[in-house]
Design a protein around this motif. Sequence first.
Motif, mmCIF file in Angstrom:
data_model
loop_
_atom_site.group_PDB
_atom_site.id
_atom_site.type_symbol
_atom_site.label_atom_id
_atom_site.label_comp_id
_atom_site.label_asym_id
_atom_site.label_seq_id
_atom_site.Cartn_x
_atom_site.Cartn_y
_atom_site.Cartn_z
ATOM 1 N N ILE A 168 0.784 -1.093 -0.113
ATOM 2 C CA ILE A 168 -0.167 -0.048 -0.124
ATOM 3 C C ILE A 168 0.869 1.190 0.010
ATOM 4 O O ILE A 168 0.487 2.297 -0.586
ATOM 5 C CB ILE A 168 -0.732 -0.108 1.178
ATOM 6 C CG1 ILE A 168 -2.094 -1.202 0.851
ATOM 7 C CG2 ILE A 168 -1.555 1.434 1.373
ATOM 8 C CD1 ILE A 168 -2.882 -1.191 2.342
ATOM 9 N N GLU A 169 1.950 1.023 0.763
ATOM 10 C CA GLU A 169 2.765 2.473 0.862
ATOM 11 C C GLU A 169 3.543 2.741 -0.373
ATOM 12 O O GLU A 169 3.545 3.909 -0.982
ATOM 13 C CB GLU A 169 3.849 2.163 2.014
ATOM 14 C CG GLU A 169 4.568 3.617 2.207
ATOM 15 C CD GLU A 169 5.431 3.350 3.519
ATOM 16 O OE1 GLU A 169 5.437 4.202 4.613
ATOM 17 O OE2 GLU A 169 6.279 2.442 3.825
ATOM 18 N N GLN A 170 4.024 1.856 -0.890
ATOM 19 C CA GLN A 170 4.577 1.862 -2.350
ATOM 20 C C GLN A 170 3.700 2.308 -3.366
ATOM 21 O O GLN A 170 4.140 3.045 -4.375
ATOM 22 C CB GLN A 170 5.550 0.472 -2.774
ATOM 23 C CG GLN A 170 6.714 0.202 -1.675
ATOM 24 C CD GLN A 170 7.309 -0.952 -2.323
ATOM 25 O OE1 GLN A 170 7.085 -1.563 -3.672
ATOM 26 N NE2 GLN A 170 8.047 -1.603 -1.641
ATOM 27 N N VAL A 171 2.799 1.848 -3.577
ATOM 28 C CA VAL A 171 1.673 2.228 -4.550
ATOM 29 C C VAL A 171 1.129 3.644 -4.192
ATOM 30 O O VAL A 171 1.192 4.348 -5.253
ATOM 31 C CB VAL A 171 0.397 1.311 -4.695
ATOM 32 C CG1 VAL A 171 -0.595 2.015 -5.305
ATOM 33 C CG2 VAL A 171 0.727 -0.211 -5.072
ATOM 34 N N CYS A 172 1.008 4.066 -3.138
ATOM 35 C CA CYS A 172 0.482 5.445 -2.734
ATOM 36 C C CYS A 172 1.739 6.365 -3.042
ATOM 37 O O CYS A 172 1.427 7.417 -3.591
ATOM 38 C CB CYS A 172 -0.091 5.427 -1.442
ATOM 39 S SG CYS A 172 -1.813 4.642 -1.130
ATOM 40 N N LYS A 173 2.989 6.030 -2.668
ATOM 41 C CA LYS A 173 3.927 6.836 -2.694
ATOM 42 C C LYS A 173 4.430 7.068 -4.388
ATOM 43 O O LYS A 173 4.736 8.214 -4.597
ATOM 44 C CB LYS A 173 5.199 6.289 -2.083
ATOM 45 C CG LYS A 173 5.387 6.624 -0.614
ATOM 46 C CD LYS A 173 6.760 6.302 0.004
ATOM 47 C CE LYS A 173 6.939 6.440 1.354
ATOM 48 N NZ LYS A 173 8.308 6.097 2.021
#
Length: 289
Positions: A168-173
């Motif tokens: 989730i963090e990688q996609v959102c970043k």
Amino acid sequence: MSFTYNLPFSNERLLDGIILSLKRKQEAEVAHLLRGASLSIETGGYSFYDGGWGRSNAMATSIYLYVNPVNIEGLDSDETKELLRLTCDKLIPAEVGFDVKRIIIEIDLTKDFEVEDDLISDLEKQSDRISGKILSKILPADIKEKGYYMAEVYTYLYAVENSLRIFIEQVCKEKYGDNYFDEINVPKALRNTITNRIEKANANKWLSIRGESKLFYLDFKDLGSLIDNNWDVFNKYFPSRDFIIPKIDEMAECRNLIAHNSLVEETERSVIKTYYNVILKQITKGLQG
């Protein structure tokens, strides 16, 4: 009979097979003691002449198991080694021509075991100080077996839950940059949860921190809500909402059972392992694509 004298699989696969076979034989404690071990095979002369039994042109074979130093005492007994020998002998195909004659348990010094918190080992040490009569009442064998079983289930849940956080963090970043949390749609209830948990973490310095990312202050089921509320960001990574959200919800329910020391049944355990593989495969493919 002619033999190949070559295993059709790796030593690592053989070790995995040993652990699986032990679990099927209700030998979960022995299986647990082999976690993190490594295996090597050594062949000698013809089997028949080593101990007076075996196939005439098969090779006498020794299996070396290199194990965590704290586990060696629980494995290095004649009874356990015979169990392991019979297990290995059944797993190695007959056409290979390896007659397993002996199991050798050695200490593996290639890893820094001191950095690991081995709760099971601590439990065993404490148990040794208590008389067998009292111990059988306060810690029955079936409770220990279930403990090993539940520890394995939790490992699957822990891995997929934290993999989802990183995903989730990688996609959102990638879409919004480092300040992504200010841009994505986070329901007010989840924002309040995060704020309250950060405040508690700051007030209780003796507790281990959850991590720098706010995602580590959300529960398993909350991660599903976050994906659902930002479906426009995540829809290209999953076939549909129904593919990912129900799976997360179902695994979250199982995690709640574990958190309350309830036993997860075999059906739920199989579902967890299946979802673990499906979800990790999907998010890995999504990030690579």
